[in-house]
Design a protein around this motif. Structure first.
Motif, PDB file in Angstrom:
ATOM      1  N   VAL A  82      -0.067   6.121   4.766  1.00 56.72           N
ATOM      2  CA  VAL A  82       0.764   5.048   4.269  1.00 56.72           C
ATOM      3  C   VAL A  82       2.199   5.568   4.266  1.00 56.72           C
ATOM      4  CG1 VAL A  82       1.238   3.532   2.317  1.00 56.72           C
ATOM      5  CG2 VAL A  82      -1.106   4.207   2.824  1.00 56.72           C
ATOM      6  N   ASP A 112       5.212   4.955   2.962  1.00 56.17           N
ATOM      7  CA  ASP A 112       6.038   4.268   1.989  1.00 56.17           C
ATOM      8  C   ASP A 112       6.975   5.229   1.274  1.00 56.17           C
ATOM      9  OD1 ASP A 112       4.354   5.636   0.290  1.00 56.17           O
ATOM     10  OD2 ASP A 112       3.470   3.877  -0.613  1.00 56.17           O
ATOM     11  N   GLU A 149      -4.063   3.919  -5.784  1.00 58.94           N
ATOM     12  CA  GLU A 149      -3.620   3.363  -4.502  1.00 58.94           C
ATOM     13  C   GLU A 149      -3.027   1.971  -4.676  1.00 58.94           C
ATOM     14  OE1 GLU A 149      -6.769   4.665  -4.921  1.00 58.94           O
ATOM     15  OE2 GLU A 149      -6.381   6.572  -3.918  1.00 58.94           O
ATOM     16  N   ARG A 150      -3.696   1.123  -5.469  1.00 57.17           N
ATOM     17  CA  ARG A 150      -3.214  -0.242  -5.688  1.00 57.17           C
ATOM     18  C   ARG A 150      -1.897  -0.231  -6.461  1.00 57.17           C
ATOM     19  NH1 ARG A 150      -2.287  -4.939  -3.914  1.00 57.17           N
ATOM     20  NH2 ARG A 150      -2.572  -6.646  -5.354  1.00 57.17           N
ATOM     21  N   GLU A 199       0.953   0.662  -4.116  1.00 55.35           N
ATOM     22  CA  GLU A 199       1.330  -0.468  -3.251  1.00 55.35           C
ATOM     23  C   GLU A 199       2.174  -1.484  -4.019  1.00 55.35           C
ATOM     24  OE1 GLU A 199      -2.250  -2.232  -1.806  1.00 55.35           O
ATOM     25  OE2 GLU A 199      -2.902  -0.409  -0.791  1.00 55.35           O
TER      26      GLU A 199
END
Length: 190
Positions: free
Chosen positions: A56, A58, A108-109, A112
């Motif tokens: 990911v 980010d 993880e959520r 995000e």
């Protein structure tokens, strides 16, 4: 005139009435839903247990997480942020214009949602937001995971200038005020 029926007559009448009927193979009523495909359910459960190794991109890393205590006050400022600015943030003299609560989420959520929340706040030119991470007092003595991750992620985000634990009425050590870098729009007076 009354007719006397014997139990055998009742049985004969019943057999005549149900002649040609087929026995049901199951005892569940059809409620209009499509039957569940057990194979696809099993496959999706199997996929859910596998760790997603996709990268990911980010900018928020979990390679090194700074462990913090449940009641520990958090405070951090990027280079160039004045002490007076950090003091104002800590005393809630800079009003926050947005808030997100990460309680009960997976790491993880939460990552995000935090990334998307900060991106939207920066896009809308918001100066200060509140992030509620909770304290997670654990009986096993382990450190609070969400608070530790949020502490680490905010230090890594390029649009975060500073953050500090909130005053008690805004969540105390279970939340942080986050001061964001704003992109000055053309024609803006302030």
């Amino acid at each position: 005139m009354t007719q006397d029926f014997s139990p055998d007559d009742d049985l004969d009448l019943f057999r005549q009435a149900v002649q040609g009927a087929k026995r049901l193979k199951h005892d569940r009523a059809e409620v209009g839903k499509a039957p569940r495909d057990r194979a696809s359910i099993a496959a999706s459960r199997q996929r859910a247990t596998l760790k997603d190794n996709s990268v990911v991109v980010d900018g928020l890393s979990d390679q090194f997480v700074i462990d913090v205590d449940p009641e520990q006050e958090l405070a951090w400022a990027a280079n160039g942020v004045q002490d007076a600015q950090l003091r104002k943030l800590k005393q809630a003299q800079i009003p926050f214009d947005g808030s997100i609560d990460l309680h009960g989420m997976t790491i993880e959520r939460a990552r995000e949602l935090l990334w998307a929340f900060l991106a939207e706040a920066v896009k809308q030119e918001i100066r200060c937001v509140r992030v509620t991470h909770g304290k997670a007092r654990r009986l096993d003595g382990r450190k609070p995971m969400m608070k530790s991750h949020v502490n680490t992620w905010l230090r890594q985000h390029d649009k975060v200038l500073a953050f500090t634990s909130c005053i008690p009425r805004h969540g105390g050590t279970g939340s942080v005020y986050v001061l964001l870098r704003r992109n000055m729009l053309e024609g803006r007076d302030d």
